[in-house]
Design an enzyme around this catalytic site. Structure first.
Site, PDB file in Angstrom:
ATOM      1  N   SER A 176      20.585  56.602  59.285  1.00 54.68           N
ATOM      2  CA  SER A 176      21.244  55.418  59.846  1.00 54.68           C
ATOM      3  C   SER A 176      22.118  55.726  61.069  1.00 54.68           C
ATOM      4  CB  SER A 176      22.058  54.706  58.764  1.00 54.68           C
ATOM      5  OG  SER A 176      21.171  54.156  57.814  1.00 54.68           O
TER       6      SER A 176
ATOM      7  N   ASP B 211      17.422  44.509  53.384  1.00 52.66           N
ATOM      8  CA  ASP B 211      16.228  45.307  53.052  1.00 52.66           C
ATOM      9  C   ASP B 211      14.948  44.455  53.075  1.00 52.66           C
ATOM     10  OD1 ASP B 211      17.474  47.776  52.751  1.00 52.66           O
ATOM     11  OD2 ASP B 211      17.938  47.418  50.644  1.00 52.66           O
TER      12      ASP B 211
ATOM     13  N   LYS C 230      24.342  50.301  45.821  1.00 56.01           N
ATOM     14  CA  LYS C 230      24.043  48.937  46.269  1.00 56.01           C
ATOM     15  C   LYS C 230      24.436  47.861  45.247  1.00 56.01           C
ATOM     16  CE  LYS C 230      20.267  50.225  49.369  1.00 56.01           C
ATOM     17  NZ  LYS C 230      18.892  49.955  49.796  1.00 56.01           N
TER      18      LYS C 230
ATOM     19  N   ALA D  42      14.631  48.286  44.044  1.00 53.94           N
ATOM     20  CA  ALA D  42      13.923  48.224  45.331  1.00 53.94           C
ATOM     21  C   ALA D  42      12.968  47.030  45.360  1.00 53.94           C
ATOM     22  CB  ALA D  42      13.158  49.524  45.563  1.00 53.94           C
TER      23      ALA D  42
ATOM     24  N   ALA E  61       9.473  47.435  39.396  1.00 52.56           N
ATOM     25  CA  ALA E  61      10.294  46.285  39.008  1.00 52.56           C
ATOM     26  C   ALA E  61      11.763  46.683  38.928  1.00 52.56           C
ATOM     27  CB  ALA E  61       9.806  45.728  37.675  1.00 52.56           C
TER      28      ALA E  61
HETATM   29  P1  ATR Z   1      14.867  51.613  42.516  1.00 50.44           P
HETATM   30  O1  ATR Z   1      16.242  51.111  42.766  1.00 50.44           O
HETATM   31  O2  ATR Z   1      14.394  52.662  43.472  1.00 50.44           O
HETATM   32  O3  ATR Z   1      13.877  50.513  42.359  1.00 50.44           O
HETATM   33  P2  ATR Z   1      14.906  51.914  39.671  1.00 50.44           P
HETATM   34  O4  ATR Z   1      15.631  50.617  39.521  1.00 50.44           O
HETATM   35  O5  ATR Z   1      15.279  53.089  38.812  1.00 50.44           O
HETATM   36  O6  ATR Z   1      14.982  52.438  41.144  1.00 50.44           O
HETATM   37  O7  ATR Z   1      13.336  51.614  39.467  1.00 50.44           O
HETATM   38  C1  ATR Z   1      12.365  52.592  39.584  1.00 50.44           C
HETATM   39  C2  ATR Z   1      11.001  51.944  39.541  1.00 50.44           C
HETATM   40  O8  ATR Z   1       9.996  52.940  39.733  1.00 50.44           O
HETATM   41  C3  ATR Z   1      10.676  51.281  38.216  1.00 50.44           C
HETATM   42  O9  ATR Z   1       9.840  50.190  38.454  1.00 50.44           O
HETATM   43  C4  ATR Z   1       9.938  52.408  37.482  1.00 50.44           C
HETATM   44  O10 ATR Z   1       9.065  51.970  36.456  1.00 50.44           O
HETATM   45  P3  ATR Z   1       9.655  51.716  34.956  1.00 50.44           P
HETATM   46  O11 ATR Z   1      10.395  50.434  35.009  1.00 50.44           O
HETATM   47  O12 ATR Z   1       8.441  51.665  34.113  1.00 50.44           O
HETATM   48  O13 ATR Z   1      10.537  52.904  34.672  1.00 50.44           O
HETATM   49  C5  ATR Z   1       9.131  52.976  38.611  1.00 50.44           C
HETATM   50  N1  ATR Z   1       8.672  54.359  38.394  1.00 50.44           N
HETATM   51  C6  ATR Z   1       9.406  55.491  38.515  1.00 50.44           C
HETATM   52  N2  ATR Z   1       8.640  56.579  38.282  1.00 50.44           N
HETATM   53  C7  ATR Z   1       7.388  56.125  37.996  1.00 50.44           C
HETATM   54  C8  ATR Z   1       6.131  56.757  37.685  1.00 50.44           C
HETATM   55  N3  ATR Z   1       6.031  58.080  37.599  1.00 50.44           N
HETATM   56  N4  ATR Z   1       5.075  55.966  37.454  1.00 50.44           N
HETATM   57  C9  ATR Z   1       5.176  54.622  37.554  1.00 50.44           C
HETATM   58  N5  ATR Z   1       6.325  53.969  37.855  1.00 50.44           N
HETATM   59  C10 ATR Z   1       7.410  54.704  38.078  1.00 50.44           C
END
Ligand code: ATR
Length: 270
Positions: free
Chosen positions: A17, A102, A66, A129, A126
């Protein structure tokens, strides 16, 4: 006095940034200072309040703060409210205003490559992000937006919260319809672990667009997966990063910077 801005995160040493905002400031002839501020994991509010009390003009907020910034702001914009997270703060007469740029950044970057109206869009993930970009994506009137997540219940719950805004549904990866999507966006953090997603082959199409909200010097694991499935158009999230910054710069300074040259230059610095 020169207006001062920071990006607050932990860790924040690798944040791009300051580079981006310095380029915007030079280009638009705005005299600002923009630095990194690493807050202790349990010290976001103290660090931010102190920076603003010392005359700071605004902050960008990054991982992992955030959601905390969302709770810290006295006033929220509608899109921040929808996102449940804040990445841009500044002061007005009533106190701290929180916004989230974002989703607008993602949409702007996508719009340089594709028209979103009428598309079948698949959003993978979900978490925070994914939630952050749902409102702005639905505002572009896609024909359909499917949220698919490893944990099915989270995708269904997230879709439910946004059904008033457009045609959105949630499912698990295995229940994805046997039909290709025009645009597939990765909002999971799976790339961070270098893991491939367990996606059915039916979702890809050669003329579709695969977009990873993550970015890296080499193609991300998700984009490699799309490439292996024959998808020719693939983009990572560096453009989104530059566009969300441009939107924040506009909110603070009232001037909209050009992003293309800044993005091209940043790419060479990865
Ligand atoms: P962020 O703020 O980056 O979205 P988060 O709220 O922890 O971080 O969410 C991570 C997302 O990546 C979730 O959708 C997670 O899936 P789950 O809800 O099933 O945990 C997904 N994710 C992380 N690692 C994954 C993997 N190896 N395969 C599939 N989905 C993954």
């Amino acid at each position: 006095m020169t207006d001062r801005y920071v990006v607050i995160g932990n860790p924040v040493a690798h944040s791009k940034s300051p580079l981006i905002h310095a380029a915007f400031a030079t280009q638009t002839q705005q005299k600002i200072v923009y630095e990194r501020l690493e807050a202790p994991i349990d010290g976001f509010i103290d660090s931010t309040a102190e920076f603003l009390a010392m005359g700071g003009s605004g902050c960008n907020v990054t991982v992992p703060f955030k959601e905390e910034a969302f709770r810290f702001a006295n006033t929220l914009t509608e899109r921040a409210e929808l996102a449940g997270a804040v990445n841009t703060l500044w002061l007005d007469d009533e106190g701290v205003v929180g916004d989230n740029t974002d989703g607008a950044g993602l949409v702007r970057d996508l719009q340089r490559h594709i028209k979103l109206a009428g598309l079948r869009i698949l959003l993978l993930g979900a978490g925070g992000a994914a939630r952050g970009v749902l409102g702005p994506l639905l505002a572009e009137k896609p024909a359909q937006l499917v949220i698919a997540n490893r944990s099915t219940d989270k995708a269904i719950a997230l879709a439910k919260q946004f059904t008033k805004l457009g045609p959105v549904t949630g499912c698990g990866f295995a229940e994805l319809p046997n039909q290709p999507f025009d645009l597939i966006i990765n909002a999971t953090s799976a790339s961070l672990a270098g893991e491939a997603l367990a996606l059915p082959a039916s979702i890809w199409q050669a003329d579709g667009l695969a977009y990873d909200m993550m970015y890296s010097k080499a193609e991300t694991p998700f984009l490699l997966q799309a490439n292996a499935a024959g998808v020719r158009r693939r983009l990572d999230g560096l453009g989104m990063l530059v566009e969300q910054a441009a939107e924040a710069f506009f909110l603070w300074r009232g001037v909209r910077p050009e992003t293309e040259a800044v993005l091209a230059d940043l790419r060479t610095k990865l």
